[in-house]
Scaffold this motif. Structure first.
Motif, PDB file in Angstrom:
ATOM      1  N   ASP A 101      18.140 -42.424  15.306  1.00  0.00           N
ATOM      2  CA  ASP A 101      17.472 -42.898  14.095  1.00  0.00           C
ATOM      3  C   ASP A 101      18.431 -43.637  13.165  1.00  0.00           C
ATOM      4  OD1 ASP A 101      14.997 -42.013  14.808  1.00  0.00           O
ATOM      5  OD2 ASP A 101      15.205 -40.070  13.834  1.00  0.00           O
ATOM      6  N   ARG A 107       6.262 -53.429  11.826  1.00  0.00           N
ATOM      7  CA  ARG A 107       7.699 -53.429  12.103  1.00  0.00           C
ATOM      8  C   ARG A 107       8.107 -54.759  12.725  1.00  0.00           C
ATOM      9  NH1 ARG A 107      11.721 -49.670  12.636  1.00  0.00           N
ATOM     10  NH2 ARG A 107      13.377 -50.131  14.119  1.00  0.00           N
ATOM     11  N   ARG A 129      13.410 -48.941  17.937  1.00  0.00           N
ATOM     12  CA  ARG A 129      14.321 -48.044  17.216  1.00  0.00           C
ATOM     13  C   ARG A 129      15.624 -47.839  17.994  1.00  0.00           C
ATOM     14  NH1 ARG A 129      12.628 -45.439  12.839  1.00  0.00           N
ATOM     15  NH2 ARG A 129      10.439 -45.679  12.237  1.00  0.00           N
ATOM     16  N   ASP A 157      15.434 -47.555  10.151  1.00  0.00           N
ATOM     17  CA  ASP A 157      14.420 -47.763   9.125  1.00  0.00           C
ATOM     18  C   ASP A 157      14.928 -48.783   8.119  1.00  0.00           C
ATOM     19  OD1 ASP A 157      12.452 -45.994  10.076  1.00  0.00           O
ATOM     20  OD2 ASP A 157      13.570 -44.294   9.289  1.00  0.00           O
TER      21      ASP A 157
END
Length: 234
Positions: free
Chosen positions: A86, A132, A29, A90
């Motif tokens: 973040d 992922r 991330r 995603d």
């Protein structure tokens, strides 16, 4: 690791940003957050040519005739101070149909025996979570996937196969992945997808990217052949 990251010159046209010492979702991330900031903020007109995310680092390639090493370092430091890790981490969820076992996954029985499980249990566990994509590498479009259930950790083959069919889904140690092209390889094969994941004749566009997630969907042999036929007639 100073400031949580390290900068290393790679020749006179690239910088490698090290963002951790481990392979994990948190590190991934961080990598994808910095990748998103670089791509959204500066690009070719400002001298940034390409970014290449990996397990725990990001390679940033730049044009030294437009922007210098120190200026790129300054940009990276400013991005890292912004926080909000973040940002852009995603990605999409991509479903990949897979026919498990038999001629499509000849090592399924070995994986099951190694884990002390039934073959169907291996399939259920493998399909029971999303993975992922930490990075692409080895082959064009080969996704290194994180999140494999520990029960399915399986050692690689002692001697790699000379040719693995395109679309094969395998397990190598603590990871699972997909061979997008015919290739040598030493991972244990448990299934195969009928999708053509990489076709250089059509520009080499992939259905996924680093930071996306993959969900494996089990299918039978008839559906495999039907989807395969559709792929071949496109």
């Amino acid at each position: 690791m100073a400031e949580g990251f390290v900068l290393k010159a790679v020749g006179d046209q690239a910088i490698l940003v090290g963002l951790g010492d481990s392979i994990s979702e948190d590190t991934s991330r961080r990598v994808m957050s910095l990748n998103a900031k670089v791509r959204m903020t500066v690009w070719e007109e400002n001298g940034i040519l390409e970014t290449v995310p990996a397990f725990n680092s990001l390679l940033i390639r730049y044009n030294p005739l437009v922007i210098g090493y120190s200026s790129v370092c300054h940009l990276i430091r400013s991005f890292m101070k912004q926080g909000g890790q973040d940002t852009g981490t995603d990605g999409r969820l991509v479903e990949i149909p897979v026919c498990y076992g038999g001629e499509y996954g000849g090592d399924l029985a070995f994986v099951a025996n190694h884990a002390g499980l039934l073959e169907q249990e291996v399939v259920d566990i493998h399909c029971g979570r999303d993975y992922r994509i930490y990075m692409l590498g080895f082959l064009p479009g080969f996704p290194y996937l994180g999140g494999l259930d520990e029960r399915l950790f399986t050692p690689r083959l002692p001697t790699p196969r000379v040719c693995i069919p395109a679309g094969s889904v395998g397990i190598g140690g603590e990871q699972t992945g997909i061979y997008p092209l015919d290739s040598p390889g030493g991972w244990r094969l448990i299934g195969r997808t009928p999708l053509k994941l990489f076709d250089p004749r059509k520009g080499g566009e992939l259905p996924y990217a680093a930071g996306d997630s993959i969900r494996f969907i089990p299918i039978g042999e008839e559906e495999f052949k039907a989807v395969q036929l559709q792929q071949e007639t496109r």
